[in-house]
Scaffold this active site. Structure first.
Site, PDB file in Angstrom:
ATOM      1  N   ASP A 117      -8.686   0.947   6.340  1.00  0.00           N
ATOM      2  CA  ASP A 117      -7.338   1.523   6.361  1.00  0.00           C
ATOM      3  C   ASP A 117      -7.181   2.457   7.552  1.00  0.00           C
ATOM      4  O   ASP A 117      -7.929   3.422   7.690  1.00  0.00           O
ATOM      5  CB  ASP A 117      -7.119   2.312   5.049  1.00  0.00           C
ATOM      6  N   ASP A 133       0.747   5.263   0.270  1.00  0.00           N
ATOM      7  CA  ASP A 133      -0.062   6.440   0.618  1.00  0.00           C
ATOM      8  C   ASP A 133       0.489   7.663  -0.087  1.00  0.00           C
ATOM      9  O   ASP A 133       1.550   8.175   0.280  1.00  0.00           O
ATOM     10  CB  ASP A 133      -0.064   6.643   2.136  1.00  0.00           C
ATOM     11  N   HIS A 166       0.851  -1.197   0.000  1.00  0.00           N
ATOM     12  CA  HIS A 166       0.000   0.000   0.000  1.00  0.00           C
ATOM     13  C   HIS A 166       0.887   1.249   0.000  1.00  0.00           C
ATOM     14  O   HIS A 166       1.753   1.401   0.850  1.00  0.00           O
ATOM     15  CB  HIS A 166      -0.860  -0.049   1.261  1.00  0.00           C
ATOM     16  N   SER A 202       2.089   1.128  10.729  1.00  0.00           N
ATOM     17  CA  SER A 202       2.992   1.139  11.879  1.00  0.00           C
ATOM     18  C   SER A 202       2.990  -0.170  12.671  1.00  0.00           C
ATOM     19  O   SER A 202       4.044  -0.601  13.147  1.00  0.00           O
ATOM     20  CB  SER A 202       2.669   2.327  12.794  1.00  0.00           C
ATOM     21  N   GLY A 215      -5.194   2.750  11.719  1.00  0.00           N
ATOM     22  CA  GLY A 215      -5.450   2.497  13.134  1.00  0.00           C
ATOM     23  C   GLY A 215      -5.607   1.036  13.507  1.00  0.00           C
ATOM     24  O   GLY A 215      -6.032   0.725  14.624  1.00  0.00           O
TER      25      GLY A 215
HETATM   26  C1  DX5 Z   1      -3.626   7.279   6.508  1.00  0.00           C
HETATM   27  C2  DX5 Z   1      -3.131   6.280   5.536  1.00  0.00           C
HETATM   28  C3  DX5 Z   1      -2.897   4.936   6.093  1.00  0.00           C
HETATM   29  C4  DX5 Z   1      -2.371   4.765   7.441  1.00  0.00           C
HETATM   30  C5  DX5 Z   1      -1.832   3.409   7.825  1.00  0.00           C
HETATM   31  O1  DX5 Z   1      -3.253   8.558   6.258  1.00  0.00           O
HETATM   32  O2  DX5 Z   1      -4.024   6.172   4.483  1.00  0.00           O
HETATM   33  O3  DX5 Z   1      -2.615   3.976   5.124  1.00  0.00           O
HETATM   34  O4  DX5 Z   1      -1.566   5.787   7.848  1.00  0.00           O
HETATM   35  O5  DX5 Z   1      -1.025   3.498   8.910  1.00  0.00           O
HETATM   36  P1  DX5 Z   1      -1.385   2.951  10.356  1.00  0.00           P
HETATM   37  O6  DX5 Z   1      -1.631   1.497  10.209  1.00  0.00           O
HETATM   38  O7  DX5 Z   1      -0.148   3.252  11.139  1.00  0.00           O
HETATM   39  O8  DX5 Z   1      -2.584   3.708  10.836  1.00  0.00           O
HETATM   40 ZN    ZN Z   2      -3.771   4.488   2.982  1.00  0.00          ZN
END
Ligand code: DX5
Ligand code: ZN
Length: 238
Positions: free
Chosen positions: A192, A46, A44, A215, A194
């Site tokens: 997606d 971002d 993925h 994370s 948290g």
């Molecule tokens: C949010 C993003 C995510 C997200 C994933 O801005 O779209 O993909 O940060 O990261 P975690 O799993 O740390 O929330």
């Molecule tokens: Zn994302």
């Protein structure tokens, strides 16, 4: 007809898509190889434009630079992506997810994406995703259902990783599942943001096909985290 990426995920069962922005960017190739070895099916990316969301991340050159057997799952947190989707697809994006509230013409963006072929597999069309932030009503999906292969509920307000999962997402999953069932189409449901090793279990058995996680996977032993989280996601309640 079911899209090949949808079919692939259906064959695997509920799966992780791991956020590369949470990897060690100084050793990205190494982390990508380890994700592949751990059996992660999707990578993925971002993409943040510093406008639709406060943060600015990467664009097509990064997507092109990542060589991997994983499906390139590109999440465009970008205002008015119509002009740039071709660049992302040319760079290797295979699943492209947009935010309808970031587009004046979301339907046109999906139509346009539907005409594009994957760079790695030229005969194969790009899979299209629609993402909804926590503040967006799920009814926004109604006019778009015929032109999506994936719906992604963002469980945090996007901008960065490591935020807390918003519990109301669970109710929204039910609402989106109902819309997918009513559409009669084979559409994937993704969540997606948290999702952690501690809370991924609450998504099991809810019809979530893809969990995007960043994370939590890179905190500690990555392979063990991938295995634990995948197992928890696939667990069937007794
Ligand atoms: C949010 C993003 C995510 C997200 C994933 O801005 O779209 O993909 O940060 O990261 P975690 O799993 O740390 O929330
Ligand atoms: Zn994302």
């Amino acid at each position: 007809m079911t899209h090949p990426i949808v079919e692939h995920v259906r064959r695997m069962g509920p799966s992780l898509s791991v956020g590369l922005m949470s990897a060690d960017l100084m050793a990205l190739g190494n982390d990508v190889a380890r994700l592949e070895q751990a059996g992660v099916p999707l990578a993925h990316v971002d993409v943040m434009d510093g406008c639709y969301v406060p943060m600015l991340t990467v664009g097509p050159p990064f997507i092109k630079a990542v060589t991997t057997t994983m499906i390139k799952d590109v999440h465009l947190m970008v205002r008015e992506p119509l002009a740039s989707i071709g660049d992302y697809v040319a760079a290797g994006a295979e699943l492209v997810t947009i935010h309808p509230d970031a587009c004046v013409h979301p339907h046109r963006v999906l139509q346009q994406l539907g005409t594009m072929k994957q760079a790695r597999t030229p005969g194969r069309s790009v899979a299209r995703g629609v993402a909804l932030n926590p503040g967006m009503p799920v009814d926004m999906l109604d006019p778009l259902m015929d032109d999506v292969e994936l719906i992604m509920l963002v469980a945090i307000n996007p901008g960065w990783g490591g935020q807390a999962f918003i519990p109301a997402t669970l109710g929204r999953i039910e609402a989106v599942r109902a819309k997918i069932a009513a559409s009669g189409r084979d559409v994937l449901l993704a969540v997606d943001g948290g999702v952690t090793r501690q809370n991924i279990g609450q998504l099991a058995g809810r019809g979530v096909d893809i969990v995007v996680t960043g994370s939590a996977v890179f905190d500690g032993d990555m392979a063990a985290n991938v295995a634990d989280m995948t197992r928890a996601l696939r667990a069937v309640s007794p």
